[in-house]
Design a protein around this motif. Structure first.
Motif, PDB file in Angstrom:
ATOM      1  N   THR A 147     -67.410  -6.184   4.333  1.00 44.75           N
ATOM      2  CA  THR A 147     -67.013  -4.934   3.783  1.00 44.75           C
ATOM      3  C   THR A 147     -67.503  -4.539   2.498  1.00 44.75           C
ATOM      4  O   THR A 147     -67.776  -3.462   2.060  1.00 44.75           O
TER       5      THR A 147
ATOM      6  N   LEU B 153     -63.909 -13.275  -4.664  1.00 51.09           N
ATOM      7  CA  LEU B 153     -64.312 -13.564  -3.385  1.00 51.09           C
ATOM      8  C   LEU B 153     -65.658 -14.561  -3.362  1.00 51.09           C
ATOM      9  O   LEU B 153     -65.346 -15.263  -2.643  1.00 51.09           O
TER      10      LEU B 153
ATOM     11  N   ASP C 241     -64.408 -10.089   4.236  1.00 52.37           N
ATOM     12  CA  ASP C 241     -64.216  -9.173   3.372  1.00 52.37           C
ATOM     13  C   ASP C 241     -65.503  -8.957   2.608  1.00 52.37           C
ATOM     14  O   ASP C 241     -65.725  -7.689   2.351  1.00 52.37           O
TER      15      ASP C 241
ATOM     16  N   ARG D 242     -62.364 -15.545   6.748  1.00 54.28           N
ATOM     17  CA  ARG D 242     -61.326 -14.206   6.033  1.00 54.28           C
ATOM     18  C   ARG D 242     -62.291 -13.854   4.957  1.00 54.28           C
ATOM     19  O   ARG D 242     -62.608 -12.319   4.975  1.00 54.28           O
TER      20      ARG D 242
END
Length: 436
Positions: free
Chosen positions: A188, A129, A185, A181
């Motif tokens: 989180t 990511l 993430d 997006r």
């Protein structure tokens, strides 16, 4: 586009490197940086066919280097069937587009190359990511004909894209949506890391982070000290994802030791931003182990590059042990020779530095002792008297504390110990008062 994909499958991608020597930059620095760029290109799977340097008073706004020099390099590249041009500095989107027209092939800058290597190395979901976020942020203003359809897995260095549509504006919109997006993430992930960190803090074990230039031997050191089994190879950026292991010091103190991503000169700022969730482990550390490859001719420059990144992420003032690694590669016993007197200079500059070989284990005992010394303020000195029939208490004392002296004469055993402060209440009934 098709030819670029096929080069990955038929032969190594043929690469030409370009650097500039401007008035404010020493010639040796330019050549060293270009040599490192060649190592990066090889790490990414490319074959360096040649390189070129232009001396400039100032950079050309439209083409970075002079247009005439770009045409000269382009002719060389056409004659030698070069697939990719890599510049040693960041290019603006306009410069990239103009240079692609001149060279008629893929043009990358140093940032895109480093991001490509990171994309190959990332293994965990978090790492992937973070890399994708940095890649997309770098890509967004640079969408060109080479990125005609982002859903294709384009081959070659710097051409690993994400999902998208064929039209340029639609591509940009899809890229921005993907960036948003991924950012959510990663938020989180940061919260999860904060929860994990709180759990570790409840154990009251100090955290030490291994930092250093890429390929300085950080993962090898973690393996030697803890048996972690992390991949350790003589390549740039062998590992990206952080690994944390427990290390028990000779003082009987437990330390959490974390291996972190390697740093490099001109580390892309976007990459530092993307990796903040990982680099928070460095910021939160009680102690840094700054690993230096003393066999490298630019060891001191690499130290400065690492210190610059540490300052950028807010860890520049952390307590630090300089770990002068690769003793086995210096002098008669090794095949590399650092600059004259570099080891002596570094030991004079950093009085608490420890010289080691992470491969052979030489000097690691001194390193463990120095770690224990640096973390000692976190331990409390006590004198205890424990009845002989309290064997469990004595065993517990040896498990969590550093026993400095002991005596088993008399009705109770007496100990002088150093223990972590959070164990004070556990041994409070056995503390010897000053009157005794």
């Amino acid at each position: 586009m098709k030819a670029l994909i096929e080069t990955r499958n038929t032969r190594p991608e043929r690469v030409f490197l370009v650097g500039v020597e401007i008035k404010s930059r020493a010639r040796v620095d330019t050549r060293d940086s270009l040599a490192e760029l060649g190592e990066l290109a090889a790490t990414a799977g490319g074959e360096v066919i040649g390189d070129g340097v232009q001396k400039l008073e100032a950079l050309a706004p439209a083409t970075f280097i002079g247009k005439g020099k770009a045409e000269e390099f382009a002719q060389f590249c056409r004659r030698n069937d070069v697939d990719t041009i890599i510049f040693d500095d960041d290019l603006s989107p306009a410069q990239s587009r103009n240079l692609e027209k001149i060279f008629n092939c893929k043009v990358l800058d140093r940032t895109a190359l480093i991001l490509d290597i990171f994309a190959q190395r990332a293994r965990t979901r978090e790492g992937k990511l973070q890399i994708e976020l940095a890649q997309l942020q770098h890509l967004l203003p640079r969408l060109t004909r080479f990125w005609g359809h982002l859903s294709r897995q384009a081959g070659g260095i710097g051409m690993r894209g994400g999902e998208g549509e064929s039209q340029l504006e639609a591509d940009r919109r899809k890229v921005q949506e993907r960036i948003d997006r991924i950012s959510r993430d990663l938020d989180t992930v940061r919260r999860q890391r904060a929860t994990q960190r709180a759990g570790r803090q409840r154990s009251q074990w100090p955290l030490a982070s291994i930092v250093g230039y890429t390929n300085a031997g950080k993962s090898t050191l973690l393996n030697t000290l803890t048996g972690a089994g992390v991949l350790a190879k003589d390549i740039l950026f062998a590992t990206l994802d952080p690994t944390t292991r427990r290390l028990k010091l000779p003082t009987n103190q437990n330390v959490l030791l974390t291996d972190t991503v390697g740093f490099i000169r001109k580390l892309p700022h976007g990459l530092v931003e993307a990796f903040k969730a990982t680099l928070e482990e460095v910021v939160q550390a009680d102690l840094l182990l700054h690993v230096v490859d003393i066999s490298h001719p630019q060891a001191e420059e690499q130290i400065a590059a690492v210190n610059a990144v540490l300052g950028e992420i807010g860890a520049g003032e952390k307590p630090t042990i300089m770990v002068l690694n690769k003793l086995d590669c210096v002098g008669a016993g090794g095949d590399r020779i650092a600059g004259p007197g570099v080891l002596n200079r570094l030991q004079e500059r950093y009085p608490h530095a420890v010289a080691i070989s992470a491969v052979t284990g030489e000097g690691t005992e001194s390193l463990l002792a120095e770690i224990g010394t640096q973390l000692r303020p976190k331990r409390e000195f006590l004198e205890l008297r424990v009845p002989h029939d309290q064997a469990a208490v004595i065993a517990r004392l040896h498990q969590v504390g550093q026993v400095i002296s002991r005596s088993y004469r008399g009705p109770a055993a007496r100990f002088k110990v150093r223990i972590p402060p959070h164990h004070h209440d556990e041994f409070a009934p056995y503390i010897v008062s000053r009157d005794e």
